[in-house]
Every structure is written in structure tokens, then in C-alpha cells.
Design an enzyme around this catalytic site. Structure first.
Site, mmCIF file in Angstrom:
data_model
loop_
_atom_site.group_PDB
_atom_site.id
_atom_site.type_symbol
_atom_site.label_atom_id
_atom_site.label_comp_id
_atom_site.label_asym_id
_atom_site.label_seq_id
_atom_site.Cartn_x
_atom_site.Cartn_y
_atom_site.Cartn_z
ATOM 1 N N SER A 45 -14.375 3.512 0.818
ATOM 2 C CA SER A 45 -15.333 3.111 1.854
ATOM 3 C C SER A 45 -14.688 3.071 3.232
ATOM 4 C CB SER A 45 -15.908 1.720 1.526
ATOM 5 O OG SER A 45 -14.861 0.796 1.286
ATOM 6 N N ARG A 46 -13.347 2.952 3.263
ATOM 7 C CA ARG A 46 -12.647 2.773 4.545
ATOM 8 C C ARG A 46 -11.261 3.405 4.464
ATOM 9 N NH1 ARG A 46 -11.032 -2.472 4.924
ATOM 10 N NH2 ARG A 46 -11.758 -3.267 2.924
ATOM 11 N N GLY A 47 -10.606 3.467 5.637
ATOM 12 C CA GLY A 47 -9.177 3.754 5.717
ATOM 13 C C GLY A 47 -8.735 5.056 5.049
ATOM 14 N N VAL A 49 -11.475 -2.375 -9.209
ATOM 15 C CA VAL A 49 -10.568 -1.611 -10.088
ATOM 16 C C VAL A 49 -9.517 -2.490 -10.759
ATOM 17 C CG1 VAL A 49 -10.898 0.590 -8.897
ATOM 18 C CG2 VAL A 49 -9.033 -0.948 -8.182
ATOM 19 N N TYR A 80 5.471 -9.169 2.627
ATOM 20 C CA TYR A 80 4.984 -8.000 1.868
ATOM 21 C C TYR A 80 5.540 -7.988 0.442
ATOM 22 C CZ TYR A 80 3.126 -3.181 1.766
ATOM 23 O OH TYR A 80 2.402 -2.033 1.507
ATOM 24 N N LYS A 101 4.027 -1.986 -5.509
ATOM 25 C CA LYS A 101 4.159 -0.547 -5.230
ATOM 26 C C LYS A 101 5.373 0.041 -5.956
ATOM 27 C CE LYS A 101 0.601 -0.081 -2.441
ATOM 28 N NZ LYS A 101 -0.619 0.595 -2.908
ATOM 29 N N ASP A 106 -2.663 3.013 10.896
ATOM 30 C CA ASP A 106 -3.554 2.020 11.515
ATOM 31 C C ASP A 106 -4.871 1.957 10.734
ATOM 32 O OD1 ASP A 106 -4.855 0.319 13.177
ATOM 33 O OD2 ASP A 106 -4.713 1.574 14.968
HETATM 34 N N1 LIG Z 1 -2.445 1.442 5.922
HETATM 35 C C1 LIG Z 1 -1.159 1.669 5.702
HETATM 36 O O1 LIG Z 1 -0.299 1.594 6.615
HETATM 37 C C2 LIG Z 1 -0.692 2.040 4.340
HETATM 38 C C3 LIG Z 1 0.629 2.506 4.199
HETATM 39 C C4 LIG Z 1 1.070 2.867 2.929
HETATM 40 C C5 LIG Z 1 0.224 2.775 1.847
HETATM 41 N N2 LIG Z 1 -1.035 2.303 2.008
HETATM 42 C C6 LIG Z 1 -1.886 2.238 0.830
HETATM 43 O O2 LIG Z 1 -3.030 3.029 1.041
HETATM 44 C C7 LIG Z 1 -4.121 2.496 0.307
HETATM 45 C C8 LIG Z 1 -5.298 2.258 1.227
HETATM 46 O O3 LIG Z 1 -4.891 1.368 2.252
HETATM 47 P P1 LIG Z 1 -5.761 1.188 3.570
HETATM 48 O O4 LIG Z 1 -4.828 0.715 4.619
HETATM 49 O O5 LIG Z 1 -6.593 2.406 3.819
HETATM 50 O O6 LIG Z 1 -6.691 -0.042 3.152
HETATM 51 P P2 LIG Z 1 -8.087 -0.571 3.756
HETATM 52 O O7 LIG Z 1 -8.417 0.104 5.029
HETATM 53 O O8 LIG Z 1 -7.981 -2.056 3.722
HETATM 54 O O9 LIG Z 1 -9.137 -0.105 2.640
HETATM 55 C C9 LIG Z 1 -9.035 -0.608 1.354
HETATM 56 C C10 LIG Z 1 -10.049 0.073 0.470
HETATM 57 O O10 LIG Z 1 -9.838 -0.373 -0.880
HETATM 58 C C11 LIG Z 1 -11.032 -0.954 -1.350
HETATM 59 N N3 LIG Z 1 -10.696 -2.015 -2.290
HETATM 60 C C12 LIG Z 1 -9.952 -3.136 -2.071
HETATM 61 N N4 LIG Z 1 -9.841 -3.844 -3.210
HETATM 62 C C13 LIG Z 1 -10.527 -3.158 -4.153
HETATM 63 C C14 LIG Z 1 -10.794 -3.366 -5.512
HETATM 64 N N5 LIG Z 1 -10.326 -4.455 -6.149
HETATM 65 N N6 LIG Z 1 -11.526 -2.458 -6.189
HETATM 66 C C15 LIG Z 1 -12.022 -1.361 -5.554
HETATM 67 N N7 LIG Z 1 -11.811 -1.107 -4.264
HETATM 68 C C16 LIG Z 1 -11.081 -2.002 -3.576
HETATM 69 C C17 LIG Z 1 -11.786 -1.425 -0.132
HETATM 70 O O11 LIG Z 1 -13.155 -1.521 -0.465
HETATM 71 P P3 LIG Z 1 -14.185 -2.457 0.393
HETATM 72 O O12 LIG Z 1 -14.352 -1.744 1.708
HETATM 73 O O13 LIG Z 1 -15.413 -2.461 -0.419
HETATM 74 O O14 LIG Z 1 -13.517 -3.785 0.549
HETATM 75 C C18 LIG Z 1 -11.466 -0.282 0.838
HETATM 76 O O15 LIG Z 1 -12.284 0.832 0.571
HETATM 77 C C19 LIG Z 1 -3.577 1.238 -0.380
HETATM 78 O O16 LIG Z 1 -3.096 1.571 -1.659
HETATM 79 C C20 LIG Z 1 -2.424 0.856 0.516
HETATM 80 O O17 LIG Z 1 -1.465 0.044 -0.135
HETATM 81 C C21 LIG Z 1 -1.520 1.932 3.222
#
Ligand SMILES: NC(=O)c1ccc[n+]([C@@H]2O[C@H](COP(=O)([O-])OP(=O)(O)OC[C@H]3O[C@@H](n4cnc5c(N)ncnc54)[C@H](OP(=O)(O)O)[C@@H]3O)[C@@H](O)[C@H]2O)c1
Length: 254
Positions: free
Chosen positions: A15-17, A65, A154, A161, A191
């Protein structure tokens, strides 16, 4: 050119990110996509609208999930309504940013269930569909620098992770000969809504500029999605059990 026409992809947390960027990238390449969310229904519907505007099929499914029953229902939906699944991007994650010493059992279990066990639940339940894939099926999990670096607040997510990367390698042992590739994308700082909530995010984003070695370019969700697209395609058929870093080189030097 990467062509995923005829393939079906599930992207958890799309849904996001980063998950949203992956869903759109896979759809651009021709895949139909299951958009998964847990709270942001309106945002998930918007992603689905963008996918259908590209001429692909999109399905929106709410599922936590980290809950085994939800994953079973999610995959049952795919079995009954679509009947095929070739690509899983296990992207959804959570954890909250807090010191390890302020963490309790509930925090630990929620983080491990959502960030690690979900991958096992997804592959186990989807195995009959993945095994039927024409060409190799692709499972891609999303990790972060916290798997090998210590970052303030973290500890739980970083530990999850590290476990995720190991679990992905061990899953490869179990399903690699069944026509399935399991790989991990380790992303640098991007971001998104989640990183904006990190208490020291301003400092981290400022430091990121100094550490990357790609000129002025900053890592965006689309850059992570491009690597996911490669791992979802037949170009990566011989990449197996790997963790591929996309961070502009920020983690390879002091
Ligand atoms: N951002 C970074 O800098 C970064 C760096 C390295 C790795 N990552 C990894 O990349 C992935 C995405 O991160 P992001 O920054 O894009 O996060 P985000 O913007 O916070 O988005 C999180 C997404 O996961 C969903 N979600 C959260 N908990 C869930 C659950 N229990 N079941 C199903 N969906 C769930 C949320 O759904 P809702 O919208 O419905 O809440 C949203 O779609 C993660 O694995 C994160 O650890 C991120």
C-alpha cells in the site's frame, strides 16, 4: 527486456513505500499483482487503480502477514480466485524503533512473526502454486543494513533482518530444487513513512549523502524495486540464496 506478462505476483505491504514501488514495477513489466495491506485500505486501492490503468489485473487483500491464519487465507484467496502465483515479494515489516533494553516479549514476537516467520508461512502455503510455475518461481524478501550493522533503536528489527537473511538461505535449500529461487534484497536508507518515524532520521539522511558513492543521486523506492524486478525475472534464474545490496555503496566503507 524483462517481460512478466502472464505472471502473477504477490507483494506484501504494497500500500505504501518500497512495497508499492515493487508492485508498480512488476505491473509495468506485465505481471498481474496482488496488493496486500493491513491498515491502509484506501492507499492499497489507489495502488490497485494504478495497476489496472496499466492494463493489468490487480487484487487487493487485507492480511496481517505475521498471523499464520491470515497468510493461509491470503494464499487460499489466490488459489481460488487466480489459480497461479509465480512471484512473491515478502516486503511487509514492522518493529518499532526502541532500545533492546526497552523491548518486551510482545515486541520481540510481533517483530519476528511479521518480519521473518511470514516468509516461511508464505512459501509453505504457496508451494503448490509456486511449483506449478512455468519457468522458475521467484521469492524475494526485503532486508536492511541492520542485519549486519548496529544502529541505534534498531536492535529488534536488525536482529529480525539477520534472521530473515539466514532463513531465506535455508529455505533455498528446501525449495531450490522444486523450481523456486529465494533471494533477498538488502536496501540502504530510503525515505518512506517508516524511516521518517526513526527518532534520529534527520541525522541518518544527512549522513547517507556523505556515504553513498553515486554522486548526488539518492536511493529511492524505485531503485529497490528495480533490483526486485531483476530477481523476479528469468535474468536471475541462476541467482540463488543470495542477498543483493542496493544502497549506492554506502555500507562498504567507513
Ligand atoms: N525504508 C527504508 O529505508 C528501508 C531500508 C531497508 C529495508 N527496508 C525494508 O523495506 C520494507 C518496506 O519498508 P518501507 O520503508 O517501505 O515501509 P512503510 O513505508 O512503512 O510500508 C510498510 C508496508 O508494510 C505494510 N505492513 C506493515 N505491517 C504489516 C503486516 N503485519 N502485514 C501486512 N502488511 C503490513 C504496511 O501496510 P499498511 O499501509 O496497511 O499499514 C505498508 O504497506 C520493510 O521490509 C523494511 O524493513 C526499508
Amino acid at each position: 527486456m524483462i517481460n512478466l506478462a502472464g505472471k502473477v505476483a504477490l507483494v506484501t505491504g504494497s500500500s505504501r513505500g518500497i512495497g508499492k514501488a515493487c508492485a508498480l514495477r512488476l505491473a509495468e513489466a506485465g505481471a498481474d499483482v496482488i496488493v496486500n495491506y493491513v491498515t491502509s485500505r484506501a492507499a492499497a486501492m489507489e495502488v490497485a487503480d494504478q495497476i489496472t490503468a496499466m492494463g493489468r489485473r490487480a487484487y487487493v487483500v487485507k492480511a496481517d502477514v505475521g498471523e499464520e491464519e491470515d497468510v493461509i487465507s491470503l494464499i487460499d484467496f489466490i488459489k481460488e480466485e487466480i489459480g497461479q502465483l509465480e512471484i512473491i515479494v515478502s516486503n511487509a515489516a514492522t518493529g518499532g524503533f526502541r532500545p533492546l533494553l526497552a523491548s518486551n516479549t510482545k515486541h520481540f514476537h510481533a517483530t519476528m512473526n511479521i518480519n521473518v516467520l511470514s516468509l516461511v508461512f508464505l512459501v509453505r502455503e504457496a508451494l503448490p502454486l509456486l511449483e506449478r510455475s512455468v519457468g522458475r518461481a521467484k521469492v524475494i524478501a526485503i532486508s536492511s543494513h541492520g542485519s549486519h550493522m548496529a544502529l541505534p533503536m534498531y536492535g529488534l528489527i536488525g536482529g529480525s533482518k539477520a534472521a530473515l537473511e539466514s532463513i531465506a538461505r535455508h529455505l533455498t535449500l528446501e525449495v531450490g530444487d522444486k523450481g523456486i529461487n529465494v533471494n533477498v534484497v538488502k536496501a540502504g536508507l530510503v525515505d518512506t513513512d517508516s524511516t521518517r518515524r526513526i527518532p534520529y532520521s534527520g541525522v541518518m539522511f544527512a549522513e547517507r549523502k556523505n556515504k553513498t558513492m553515486v554522486g548526488e543521486r539518492e536511493l529511492m523506492p524505485d531503485d529497490v524495486a528495480d533490483v526486485v524486478l531483476f530477481l523476479a525475472s528469468r535474468l536471475s534464474d541462476l541467482v540463488q540464496g543470495e542477498t543483493l545490496t542496493v544502497d549506492g555503496g554506502s555500507a562498504i566503507h567507513v
